[in-house]
Structure formats: structure tokens, C-alpha cells
Design a protein around this motif. Structure first.
Motif, PDB file in Angstrom:
ATOM      1  N   GLY A 164       0.788  -1.224  -0.138  1.00 13.86           N
ATOM      2  CA  GLY A 164      -0.011   0.144  -0.033  1.00 13.86           C
ATOM      3  C   GLY A 164       0.811   1.315  -0.025  1.00 13.86           C
ATOM      4  N   GLY A 165       2.055   1.218   0.884  1.00 13.50           N
ATOM      5  CA  GLY A 165       2.714   2.364   0.806  1.00 13.50           C
ATOM      6  C   GLY A 165       3.319   2.682  -0.356  1.00 13.50           C
ATOM      7  N   THR A 166       4.114   1.587  -1.047  1.00  9.48           N
ATOM      8  CA  THR A 166       4.743   1.926  -2.369  1.00  9.48           C
ATOM      9  C   THR A 166       3.737   2.219  -3.495  1.00  9.48           C
ATOM     10  OG1 THR A 166       4.788  -0.442  -2.605  1.00  9.48           O
ATOM     11  CG2 THR A 166       6.604   0.409  -1.875  1.00  9.48           C
ATOM     12  N   PHE A 182       6.101  13.729  -1.885  1.00 18.93           N
ATOM     13  CA  PHE A 182       6.741  12.540  -2.388  1.00 18.93           C
ATOM     14  C   PHE A 182       7.918  12.024  -1.492  1.00 18.93           C
ATOM     15  CE2 PHE A 182      10.172  10.329  -4.822  1.00 18.93           C
ATOM     16  CZ  PHE A 182       9.428   9.484  -5.259  1.00 18.93           C
ATOM     17  N   SER A 183       8.758  13.021  -1.038  1.00 14.84           N
ATOM     18  CA  SER A 183      10.130  12.759  -0.164  1.00 14.84           C
ATOM     19  C   SER A 183       9.441  12.081   1.217  1.00 14.84           C
ATOM     20  CB  SER A 183      11.018  13.921   0.105  1.00 14.84           C
ATOM     21  OG  SER A 183      11.038  14.353  -1.153  1.00 14.84           O
ATOM     22  N   ARG A 184       8.437  12.923   1.561  1.00 16.76           N
ATOM     23  CA  ARG A 184       7.969  12.373   3.089  1.00 16.76           C
ATOM     24  C   ARG A 184       7.379  10.807   3.116  1.00 16.76           C
ATOM     25  NH1 ARG A 184       3.359  15.928   5.860  1.00 16.76           N
ATOM     26  NH2 ARG A 184       4.890  17.765   5.099  1.00 16.76           N
ATOM     27  N   TYR A 185       6.552  10.748   1.868  1.00 20.87           N
ATOM     28  CA  TYR A 185       6.028   9.206   1.892  1.00 20.87           C
ATOM     29  C   TYR A 185       6.938   8.338   1.157  1.00 20.87           C
ATOM     30  CZ  TYR A 185       1.141  10.869   3.007  1.00 20.87           C
ATOM     31  OH  TYR A 185       0.038  11.303   3.734  1.00 20.87           O
ATOM     32  N   SER A 186       7.967   8.463   0.752  1.00 22.57           N
ATOM     33  CA  SER A 186       8.990   7.564   0.322  1.00 22.57           C
ATOM     34  C   SER A 186       9.532   7.138   1.476  1.00 22.57           C
ATOM     35  CB  SER A 186       9.973   8.190  -0.579  1.00 22.57           C
ATOM     36  OG  SER A 186       9.641   8.753  -1.784  1.00 22.57           O
ATOM     37  N   LEU A 187       9.728   8.081   2.378  1.00 29.06           N
ATOM     38  CA  LEU A 187      10.371   7.708   3.929  1.00 29.06           C
ATOM     39  C   LEU A 187       9.403   6.692   4.413  1.00 29.06           C
ATOM     40  CD1 LEU A 187      12.891   8.053   5.482  1.00 29.06           C
ATOM     41  CD2 LEU A 187      11.574   9.948   6.571  1.00 29.06           C
ATOM     42  N   LEU A 188       8.065   7.146   4.577  1.00 32.53           N
ATOM     43  CA  LEU A 188       7.073   6.352   5.155  1.00 32.53           C
ATOM     44  C   LEU A 188       6.934   4.757   4.687  1.00 32.53           C
ATOM     45  CD1 LEU A 188       3.825   8.243   6.103  1.00 32.53           C
ATOM     46  CD2 LEU A 188       5.230   6.931   7.424  1.00 32.53           C
ATOM     47  N   ALA A 189       7.110   4.826   3.170  1.00 31.66           N
ATOM     48  CA  ALA A 189       7.074   3.686   2.459  1.00 31.66           C
ATOM     49  C   ALA A 189       8.153   2.868   2.739  1.00 31.66           C
ATOM     50  CB  ALA A 189       6.823   3.727   1.012  1.00 31.66           C
ATOM     51  N   LEU A 190       9.602   3.376   2.868  1.00 32.30           N
ATOM     52  CA  LEU A 190      10.812   2.810   3.287  1.00 32.30           C
ATOM     53  C   LEU A 190      10.369   1.953   4.568  1.00 32.30           C
ATOM     54  CD1 LEU A 190      13.734   2.114   2.723  1.00 32.30           C
ATOM     55  CD2 LEU A 190      14.136   4.417   3.608  1.00 32.30           C
ATOM     56  N   VAL A 191       9.844   2.610   5.673  1.00 31.01           N
ATOM     57  CA  VAL A 191       9.811   2.059   6.654  1.00 31.01           C
ATOM     58  C   VAL A 191       8.705   0.982   6.827  1.00 31.01           C
ATOM     59  CG1 VAL A 191       8.772   2.691   9.169  1.00 31.01           C
ATOM     60  CG2 VAL A 191      10.233   4.256   8.170  1.00 31.01           C
ATOM     61  N   ALA A 192       7.765   1.037   5.939  1.00 30.26           N
ATOM     62  CA  ALA A 192       6.897  -0.032   5.812  1.00 30.26           C
ATOM     63  C   ALA A 192       7.637  -1.025   5.224  1.00 30.26           C
ATOM     64  CB  ALA A 192       5.653   0.285   4.843  1.00 30.26           C
ATOM     65  N   VAL A 193       8.478  -0.972   4.299  1.00 31.21           N
ATOM     66  CA  VAL A 193       9.189  -2.201   3.571  1.00 31.21           C
ATOM     67  C   VAL A 193       9.987  -2.764   4.584  1.00 31.21           C
ATOM     68  CG1 VAL A 193      10.581  -2.738   1.601  1.00 31.21           C
ATOM     69  CG2 VAL A 193       8.930  -1.120   1.261  1.00 31.21           C
ATOM     70  N   ALA A 194      10.860  -2.078   5.448  1.00 25.22           N
ATOM     71  CA  ALA A 194      11.621  -2.395   6.376  1.00 25.22           C
ATOM     72  C   ALA A 194      10.942  -3.099   7.380  1.00 25.22           C
ATOM     73  CB  ALA A 194      12.266  -1.123   7.271  1.00 25.22           C
ATOM     74  N   LEU A 195       9.854  -2.774   7.783  1.00 23.37           N
ATOM     75  CA  LEU A 195       8.836  -3.403   8.741  1.00 23.37           C
ATOM     76  C   LEU A 195       8.483  -5.050   8.234  1.00 23.37           C
ATOM     77  CD1 LEU A 195       7.537  -2.660  11.423  1.00 23.37           C
ATOM     78  CD2 LEU A 195       5.360  -1.918  10.253  1.00 23.37           C
ATOM     79  N   GLN A 196       8.057  -5.020   6.910  1.00 21.33           N
ATOM     80  CA  GLN A 196       7.607  -6.145   6.062  1.00 21.33           C
ATOM     81  C   GLN A 196       8.881  -7.015   6.144  1.00 21.33           C
ATOM     82  OE1 GLN A 196       6.290  -6.779   1.914  1.00 21.33           O
ATOM     83  NE2 GLN A 196       8.383  -6.671   1.777  1.00 21.33           N
ATOM     84  N   THR A 197      10.017  -6.467   5.892  1.00 28.88           N
ATOM     85  CA  THR A 197      11.317  -7.548   5.937  1.00 28.88           C
ATOM     86  C   THR A 197      11.511  -8.055   7.344  1.00 28.88           C
ATOM     87  OG1 THR A 197      12.082  -5.757   4.422  1.00 28.88           O
ATOM     88  CG2 THR A 197      13.758  -7.491   5.471  1.00 28.88           C
ATOM     89  N   ALA A 198      11.172  -7.086   8.561  1.00 26.81           N
ATOM     90  CA  ALA A 198      11.386  -7.857   9.836  1.00 26.81           C
ATOM     91  C   ALA A 198      10.326  -8.639  10.283  1.00 26.81           C
ATOM     92  CB  ALA A 198      11.443  -6.588  10.817  1.00 26.81           C
TER      93      ALA A 198
END
Lengths: 284, 194
Positions: A164-166, A182-198
Motif C-alpha cells: 500500500g505504501g509503495t 513524495f519525499s515524506r511518503y517515500s520515507l514512510l513507505a521505506l519504513v513499511a518495507v523495512a517493517l515487512q522485511t522484519a
């Protein structure tokens, strides 16, 4: 057992839609990304609708789906996930209607104000966007593999938020009018992907990494986690990478669900013994 | 009321009469079995070789995972006999119960798109008769009755066998299967199959 694709697509599309809904909720609650909200809301509604279609296809009959909701009062997760999908779809459609109405009243260079109704729906969207993947994970968790009861909802939640984030960032990137967002939401999506990885790592760790190598290492780890992480980290410089990240998380979502189905199909030890020792029967 | 089957493995000869009787009584489709007879063993070293037949079917669990997993309420505990049964009208063939059953006791009938399992021949119980497998067991190894009724065949058999000779299929998920097996060490040693 071969992959149950309609079932898998139902789970994937609903989680994709709910993750998008969660990001729609974030944008409404934080009063940001105004100009991309309409497209994000439509995307969430479409994904949830397609998820519903996949569910009907997987059951082969709309009446079967209606019957499946009977267990909701008993706390059956499969039933609750269907009820949650329908409610989330209503929220996404309601928000889409609200934002279209707000848009029609706003001037061309002005951000649409969705008012109190938009705020309330945004909060509900955020709650449903997080709760639905958890329910879906509980519904898909194989009963005979007890640790999946908590690891599957986490994995599904992480994947839903990453997809959803990406997607939300991709929509913002397509809009081209909200560079700061875009920059702000990119960071949020990056956190979401990191969370997914964990969460995927926790899931795989519990299974002892005993999965089909190509699906796990290729699909889940490399395409589903590593590529999206790299793409989202580089997205502020190369915008088009967000589309690659979205596709990566979707493939990761498909692969984690394939592994979940493989876990569910795994025979319990007892069945294996019975299959090996079954007495040659004289009948049937 | 806790009706269930109790199977005396000291008596079971693996003749498959129960399997045939079940298929005949319940018109079970080709390739589908509501009960099966499994071989456990042979084990040990010559000349002390041992083995036994292990008939399996729905274990009528106290905490039936299949009942909890069923999204439509098709799997239910019947009030009259206290048995776990399937309402075929409500079953949509989603197979959630098959996935949940720790004993592999349920089978999917592709033709009818429903899940089936042993019903303890509830139609025969209604007529005051015993389940077909119990009636047709040549050696009297299969018993049916209420565990809570001390005068029932099953309660008497359990009491006569003694606690150390009563066994259950492995209960890894807290299902508490009701069906128990009588096996004396003089016949063979019970194998925990998990």
C-alpha cells in the motif's frame, strides 16, 4: 497440493487494498498529499473490489461467500475477514464519494477540503487498513502450525503496508505536483518495507527457513524485500524506482502466501505415517 | 453425553470389515474412506516381533478444531448424541476443516463439493441400532456408546481394560480425542505416532 490461486489473489488483493487504505488514512489524518488522495482512494476501492471478486471465484458461488459470513458471530477469522473486506470497501467508496464532492466545490488551484466526514472516514480507513491484514493473516494461518497464529498476521500486516505504501508513493510520483510529499511518503513507505522485511524474517525464522528455495530466497527475500528496500532508499533521487518497489512487494506478497499454502498443505506426521502404512483395502 | 467409538486393538485382526461396512452403509464414493485400518509395525527384533492394526476415523474430539475452523457452521456438535457432524446443506467445500483436523479424518468429495467424515452412522443410531462398523466387526473389537454412562459397552470395556492399557492418538493441539484404543502390552507396545 498445487497453489490455490483464487484464494491467494483474494488474500493478496485485499491486503494490498487495505494497505493502500491505511496510507489514505495517514494522508487524511496528517492533512498531507491532498492532490493524490482521490486516486489513492479509487485504487484502494478497486483493489478491495477485485479481492472480493477473487473470493467469489475461489468459492465458485456468491451464496457460498454469504454462507461463509455465518461464523463471524462465533469469531471465525475467515468469516471476520470477509466482513472486514466488505466494510473496508464501503469505507473506501464512501471516502471516494466525499473527496469527489469536496473536489467539485473547490477551486482549481485549491486543495479539496473533505471536512469532518473525510476526517472520520480517514481515521476509520487507517484502523481498517491495519486490522484487515491482521484478520486475513489469522484466517490464512494453518491451524496445525500453531506459531503461524501470530507470525502470519504480522507478515501480512507488513506486506500490506509495504504494498500500500509503495503504491501510494507511486500515485504521488505520477501526480508530479507534490514533490515535498513524495519525499515524506517515500520515507514512510521505506519504513513499511523495512517493517515487512522484519516480519518476514520472524516468519521464516519460526519455520526454520525450511521453504522452497526459489520461492523464499528469490521471491520473498530478493524480489520482495531487498529490491524494494534499495529502490525506496534511492527513490528520492530516481523517482521511477518506486514502481519497481511496488511490483517487488506484490511479488513478495504472492511468494509469502505460496509458502503459507505450502505450510497449510503439509501433512501432519500422523497422516504421513497412515499414508505409508495403510492396509491394502479390499473395497472401493 | 459423550458418545464415541472405543476400539479394542487386542481383538482387531485388520480384516477391513469395518471399512467395507462403512462404505456400504453410507454409500461412500470410490476412493474416499470415512474409516481406515492402518498397520503399525512390525517392530522389534527377531524373534520378538510385534505389530497391531490401528483403525482410524473421526475421533469425536472434545475441543474439535474442525468445528471452530468451519466458517459456515456446517460442522456442529449434535445435541441428541453429542457427536461432531456435518450439515451437508451448509457445507461449501472450503476444506478449512480438513486443514484443521489433526487426525486427517476428513475427506473432500469433489463430486459433491462437500467435506465428509464418519458420522457414527447417525441414521442407524436414530433407528436404535449400532454403527455399521460396530455391528459388522467380526471380532467385536469395535464398541460404541456413551463414555459418561457406566453401563455402556464402552465404559465397561475401558473399566475392564485398566488405565495403563487405554491409549489415544497423539493430541498435539489440545483436541482431546474421545475415541480411545485398548491395547495390552502382551499384544504389542503402543506406539506414539506423532
Amino acid at each position: 497440493m498445487s497453489a490455490q490461486w483464487p484464494q491467494l489473489l483474494y488474500s493478496l488483493l485485499v491486503c494490498f487494498g487495505s494497505g493502500t487504505l491505511a496510507f489514505l488514512g495517514i494522508s487524511e489524518v496528517t492533512a498531507s498529499a491532498h492532490r493524490s488522495r482521490k486516486a489513492v482512494a479509487i485504487a484502494a476501492a478497486l483493489l478491495l473490489l477485485l479481492g472480493g471478486v477473487a473470493l467469489v471465484v475461489s468459492r465458485g458461488d456468491i451464496n457460498a461467500v454469504i454462507s461463509m459470513m455465518n461464523g463471524a458471530t462465533r469469531g471465525n477469522f475467515k468469516s471476520l475477514a470477509i466482513v472486514g473486506t466488505i466494510l473496508s470497501l464501503f469505507v473506501a467508496i464512501a471516502y471516494t464519494i466525499v473527496i469527489f464532492r469536496a473536489d467539485s466545490y473547490a477551486d482549481e488551484d485549491e486543495d479539496a477540503d473533505t471536512g469532518t466526514a473525510g476526517k472520520i472516514l480517514g481515521i476509520i480507513a487507517l484502523i481498517f487498513g491495519i486490522a484487515l491484514p491482521v484478520l486475513m493473516g489469522l484466517a490464512d494461518a494453518p491451524v496445525r502450525v500453531p506459531w503461524t497464529k501470530w507470525a502470519a498476521p504480522l507478515a501480512y500486516l507488513g506486506n500490506a503496508l509495504a504494498m500500500g505504501g509503495t503504491l501510494a508513493v507511486s500515485i504521488i510520483a505520477l501526480g508530479k505536483s507534490e514533490i515535498r510529499e513524495f519525499s515524506r511518503y517515500s520515507l514512510l513507505a521505506l519504513v513499511a518495507v523495512a517493517l515487512q522485511t522484519a516480519f518476514f524474517a520472524i516468519f521464516a525464522g519460526n519455520a526454520g527457513f525450511a521453504f522452497d528455495a526459489l520461492t523464499f530466497w528469490g521471491g520473498v527475500v530478493v524480489i520482495g524485500c531487498v529490491i524494494p528496500l534499495v529502490c525506496m532508499a534511492m527513490a528520492p533521487k530516481i523517482r521511477t524506482l518506486v514502481f519497481v518497489a511496488t511490483i517487488g512487494t506484490v511479488i513478495g506478497g504472492i511468494c509469502i502466501r505460496l509458502l503459507m499454502q505450502a505450510l497449510a498443505a503439509g501433512n501432519p506426521g500422523l497422516n504421513l505415517i497412515f499414508a505409508a502404512t495403510q492396509h491394502a483395502s479390499l473395497v472401493g | 453425553m459423550r458418545n464415541c467409538l472405543v476400539i479394542d486393538l487386542d481383538r482387531c485382526t485388520g480384516c477391513d470389515s469395518c471399512v467395507a461396512a462403512c462404505k456400504h452403509e453410507n454409500n461412500v464414493s470410490l476412493g474416499i474412506y470415512w474409516n481406515r485400518v492402518n498397520v503399525v509395525g512390525p517392530s522389534g527384533e527377531w524373534p520378538r516381533i510385534e505389530g497391531y492394526w490401528l483403525p482410524t476415523q473421526c475421533q469425536q474430539c472434545e475441543n474439535a478444531a474442525c468445528e471452530a475452523a468451519c466458517p459456515t457452521g456446517a460442522t456442529y456438535r449434535d445435541e441428541k448424541y453429542g457427536l461432531i457432524l456435518i450439515d451437508k446443506e451448509k457445507c461449501i467445500g472450503c476444506q478449512s476443516c480438513i486443514e484443521a483436523c489433526p487426525f486427517g479424518a476428513r475427506t473432500y468429495n469433489e463430486e459433491l463439493n462437500i467435506v465428509e467424515k464418519c458420522t457414527c452412522c447417525v441414521q442407524r443410531l436414530d433407528a436404535g441400532e449400532k454403527p455399521a462398523c460396530v455391528h459388522n466387526c467380526c471380532t467385536g473389537a469395535r464398541l460404541f456408546g456413551d463414555l459418561d454412562d457406566p453401563e455402556s459397552d464402552v465404559a465397561k470395556a475401558i473399566a475392564a481394560a485398566g488405565e495403563e492399557n487405554i491409549h489415544w492418538l497423539p493430541d498435539a493441539y489440545g483436541a482431546s480425542p474421545r475415541t480411545c484404543y485398548i491395547l495390552h502390552a502382551s499384544t504389542a507396545t503402543w506406539k506414539e505416532l506423532a
